[in-house]
Design a protein around this motif. Sequence first.
Motif, PDB file in Angstrom:
ATOM      1  N   GLU A  67      -4.728  89.532 -83.822  1.00 56.78           N
ATOM      2  CA  GLU A  67      -4.463  89.630 -82.386  1.00 56.78           C
ATOM      3  C   GLU A  67      -5.592  90.375 -81.676  1.00 56.78           C
ATOM      4  N   VAL A  68      -6.095  91.439 -82.296  1.00 52.53           N
ATOM      5  CA  VAL A  68      -7.212  92.199 -81.717  1.00 52.53           C
ATOM      6  C   VAL A  68      -8.450  91.313 -81.592  1.00 52.53           C
ATOM      7  N   GLY A 127     -12.139  88.266 -78.112  1.00 53.80           N
ATOM      8  CA  GLY A 127     -12.779  87.008 -77.731  1.00 53.80           C
ATOM      9  C   GLY A 127     -12.497  86.648 -76.279  1.00 53.80           C
ATOM     10  N   GLU A 128     -11.234  86.834 -75.846  1.00 55.59           N
ATOM     11  CA  GLU A 128     -10.882  86.544 -74.460  1.00 55.59           C
ATOM     12  C   GLU A 128     -11.618  87.484 -73.508  1.00 55.59           C
ATOM     13  N   LEU A 129     -11.726  88.769 -73.883  1.00 55.46           N
ATOM     14  CA  LEU A 129     -12.421  89.736 -73.040  1.00 55.46           C
ATOM     15  C   LEU A 129     -13.894  89.379 -72.877  1.00 55.46           C
ATOM     16  N   HIS A 150     -18.217  87.237 -69.515  1.00 56.05           N
ATOM     17  CA  HIS A 150     -19.273  86.246 -69.302  1.00 56.05           C
ATOM     18  C   HIS A 150     -19.046  85.487 -67.997  1.00 56.05           C
ATOM     19  N   GLN A 151     -17.796  85.110 -67.728  1.00 56.21           N
ATOM     20  CA  GLN A 151     -17.498  84.372 -66.507  1.00 56.21           C
ATOM     21  C   GLN A 151     -17.748  85.230 -65.269  1.00 56.21           C
TER      22      GLN A 151
END
Length: 251
Positions: free
Chosen positions: A58-59, A64-66, A71-72
């Motif tokens: 989960e971490v 990865g989402e962070l 980046h976005q």
Amino acid sequence: MRNLLMATVALSLSGCALAQSSAPVPVAQSSQSEARPQAGDSQANAELFFMIEQLQGEVRRLQGELEEQRHQLNRLSNQSKERYIDLDQRLLDLAGQLQAAPASGGGSSAEAPEASIKPVTREYRQPTDAERQAYQKIQASIRDRNYDAAIDGIYGFISEYPEGDLTVNAYYWLGEVYLVKPQLEQAKQAFTIVATRFSDHRKAADAIYKLGVTYDRLNEKTEAVRQMERVVSSYPATNAASLAKEYLNRR
């Protein structure tokens, strides 16, 4: 006598049998009682290991989402800056065309085009409370020397509150921040926007003086002198004109 001897032997044999039958019992009970906790501990460790594996997964997913969101955000920030720079550049190009038009029509002096684009004094939109708070936040970033945050804040401010009194101030401070960093081309552009689009604003004289300073640091001495002379002639009663005279006297 014979009966007594037989009784003694029988008693001894029964005692040995009793001892042999009772001895293994504690050993068997002890091994069973020890076996049960070991089996329970093994199951608990397996469950704990499984939970740790799930948490680590989960971490990794959240990290990865962070990274993707970071980046976005960086991409959107860069696109926003490029969009405003491109828009301002097109406005500057238009101002240059307006300056060139009178000169092509009639043999006027080199100073005439600049004087011709100075607009009639206008009333600038006064800021709302929310606008003042946003501007004060930008000023706080500048005082704290957090220049990147100040630049981002100024671009956001200009987008949300266009053509206001504090908007001109924001353009001017954009030039000041770029001058400090130093990013001289960006500083030149920001000061030129104030000098051309808002030449009737109270920050115009300061912007033209700082434009001269920027040209000087770019080692474009002739243009630097021209801007200083422009301040003295167009805004003679300002502090910027006094500073421009000092610059010209040092030549």
